[in-house]
Design a protein around this motif. Structure first.
Motif, mmCIF file in Angstrom:
data_model
loop_
_atom_site.group_PDB
_atom_site.id
_atom_site.type_symbol
_atom_site.label_atom_id
_atom_site.label_comp_id
_atom_site.label_asym_id
_atom_site.label_seq_id
_atom_site.Cartn_x
_atom_site.Cartn_y
_atom_site.Cartn_z
ATOM 1 N N PHE A 184 0.843 -1.202 0.000
ATOM 2 C CA PHE A 184 0.000 0.000 0.000
ATOM 3 C C PHE A 184 0.877 1.251 0.000
ATOM 4 N N ALA A 185 2.008 1.143 -0.691
ATOM 5 C CA ALA A 185 2.913 2.275 -0.892
ATOM 6 C C ALA A 185 3.100 2.521 -2.384
ATOM 7 N N TYR B 187 4.910 2.982 10.969
ATOM 8 C CA TYR B 187 5.101 2.492 9.601
ATOM 9 C C TYR B 187 6.095 1.319 9.583
ATOM 10 N N ARG C 133 5.401 -2.689 8.677
ATOM 11 C CA ARG C 133 6.248 -3.331 7.669
ATOM 12 C C ARG C 133 6.924 -4.592 8.234
ATOM 13 N N THR D 59 3.399 0.774 3.864
ATOM 14 C CA THR D 59 2.785 2.089 3.694
ATOM 15 C C THR D 59 3.952 3.064 3.548
ATOM 16 N N LEU E 174 0.708 8.864 8.239
ATOM 17 C CA LEU E 174 0.982 7.620 7.541
ATOM 18 C C LEU E 174 0.295 7.702 6.187
ATOM 19 N N ARG E 175 1.094 7.540 5.125
ATOM 20 C CA ARG E 175 0.503 7.627 3.785
ATOM 21 C C ARG E 175 0.004 6.270 3.327
ATOM 22 N N ILE E 176 -1.211 6.255 2.815
ATOM 23 C CA ILE E 176 -1.808 5.036 2.292
ATOM 24 C C ILE E 176 -2.014 5.246 0.796
ATOM 25 N N PRO F 107 -2.255 2.783 -2.130
ATOM 26 C CA PRO F 107 -2.302 1.458 -2.761
ATOM 27 C C PRO F 107 -2.267 1.564 -4.281
ATOM 28 N N PHE G 136 -5.663 -5.378 3.964
ATOM 29 C CA PHE G 136 -5.111 -4.149 4.538
ATOM 30 C C PHE G 136 -5.667 -3.905 5.939
ATOM 31 N N LEU H 91 -3.637 -3.814 9.368
ATOM 32 C CA LEU H 91 -3.617 -2.555 10.114
ATOM 33 C C LEU H 91 -4.189 -2.750 11.523
#
Ligand SMILES: *Cc1c(COP(=O)(O)O)cnc(C)c1O
Length: 396
Positions: free
Chosen positions: A36-37, A344, A348, A355, A363-365, A367, A379, A383
């Motif tokens: 999802f990055a 993050y 991982r 992410t 936190l950047r999502i 996908p 996801f 999460l």
């Protein structure tokens, strides 16, 4: 000799992907990660999209590279498509986002200088912006951590407060050439500018004959549920930089401009050896084939809304960890109440969920845009598990 063969400018983590399958990355040791990055908003079509692979394979066998001194049927076709689908009348292809922003900066300066307004060279940019890592693009950002060790900066940038029209107005003067802004800040923490701010910048540009330059390197190419994010603001720029997703993983960027804005960009004013070569054009065409249609875009919006609604419900279970959700489409940010980077890393390393950390404890999502229900469920499983067993470093 202690320096690594790869110049050690990145804090590389222990994940060492060697293969991609749709929305997953597979590590050297066989571990599967949910991605999802997307290579930071790059792999729009995931990792093994047959259309993209086929297009690149076919083009590689036919003609990989020729000089921009020759005519380019592939380049003309892709430029025409971007022109048809956007505000733009003309396109310059690059290999990266920073180069696309560079071309945008040059286009904005040349707009004024081509008619003798040599004093109008200054672009007003905004706090916490990210525009790339070249000298011009670091100079365009107020972030000191990117400047340290590389002084002096390039002249001609002033930094106003993001999303604050009065702050932008206050910096205007006889040297102002225009504004350079990310409609939705990416590295800065997935921060969408307000409608009033973007509309206000447009009005200032119209009133004072200035260039409105959008950096849509991260938020562009269907990521937010429209081909470009500006469409959702009801405002068109004069110049726009795009990259990241546009090649779906193949290095490609572009500077788009109106005919009026590009008046200074004549023969010999700019160039790139690789920019827009046939292989890149094949990749860009395959990506647009997949994403630049109403059905795909409405699916991105729908999936974005679904994830967002579930995220908003989910964060209620962890009021000490999460603050709120922001963003548009599948460019989402989870604002945390603690530092986002260790969380993050926890997702991982302990839950095989990739992410991206960003500024402002976010936190950047991001996908791949081709995720389905199965990936969305996976996801949330990861999460939830990650939030449940998270020990923020200060408490550990
Ligand atoms: C990533 C990014 C860039 C730089 O792109 P590169 O391809 O790394 O040069 C510029 N602007 C924005 C908004 C970005 O997110």
């Amino acid at each position: 000799m202690s320096i690594t063969p790869l110049m050690p400018v990145y804090p590389r983590c222990g994940v060492r992907p060697v293969r991609g399958e749709h929305c997953h990355l597979i590590d050297e040791d066989g571990t599967r990660y949910l991605d999802f990055a997307s290579g930071i908003a790059v792999n729009l079509l995931g990792h093994s999209h047959p259309g993209l692979i086929g297009a690149i394979q076919k083009q590689a066998e036919t003609l990989m590279h020729v000089s921009n001194l020759y005519g380019s049927p592939q380049g003309e076709a892709l430029a025409q498509r971007l022109v048809d689908k956007t505000f733009a009348d003309t396109v310059f292809f690059t290999n990266s986002g920073a180069e696309a922003v560079e071309a945008a900066i040059k286009t904005a300066r040349a707009y004024h200088q081509s008619v003798g307004n040599d004093d109008k060279y200054e672009l007003i940019t905004f706090t916490n912006a990210f525009h790339g890592r070249t000298m011009a693009t670091i100079s365009a950002s107020n972030q000191e951590k990117m400047h340290k060790g590389f002084m002096p900066l390039l002249a001609g940038f002033k930094y106003a407060e993001f999303d604050d029209l009065d702050s932008a107005k206050a910096l205007m003067g006889p040297n102002t050439a225009g504004f350079l802004v990310e409609p939705i800040q990416g590295e800065g923490g997935i921060r969408p500018a307000s409608d009033e701010f973007i509309k206000g910048l447009r009005a200032l540009c119209d009133e004072h004959d200035l260039m409105l330059v959008f950096d849509e390197v991260q938020c562009g190419v269907a990521r937010t549920g429209t081909l470009y994010a500006y469409e959702q603001y009801g405002v068109e720029p004069d110049i726009l930089a795009t990259a990241k997703g546009i090649g779906g993983g193949f290095p490609l960027g572009a500077c788009l401009a109106t005919e009026r804005a590009a008046r200074g960009m004549g023969i010999g004013t700019h160039g790139s050896t690789y920019g827009g070569n046939p292989l890149a054009m094949a990749a860009g065409t395959a990506v647009l084939d997949a994403v630049a249609n109403d059905e795909f875009l409405s699916e991105v919006r729908e999936k974005g809304e679904r994830i967002r609604a579930r995220l908003e419900q989910f964060i209620g279970n962890y009021p000490d960890l999460f603050d709120f959700v922001r963003g548009k489409g599948l460019m989402l940010g989870l604002r945390m109440k603690v530092e986002s980077r260790p969380f993050y890393a926890h997702l991982r390393d302990n839950h095989q969920l990739l992410t991206v950390a960003a500024g402002d404890q976010t936190l950047r999502i991001l996908p791949p845009l081709v995720i389905g229900d199965a990936e969305i469920d996976e996801f949330f499983d990861k999460l939830s598990a990650g939030a449940a067993d998270y020990q923020p470093p200060e408490a550990a």
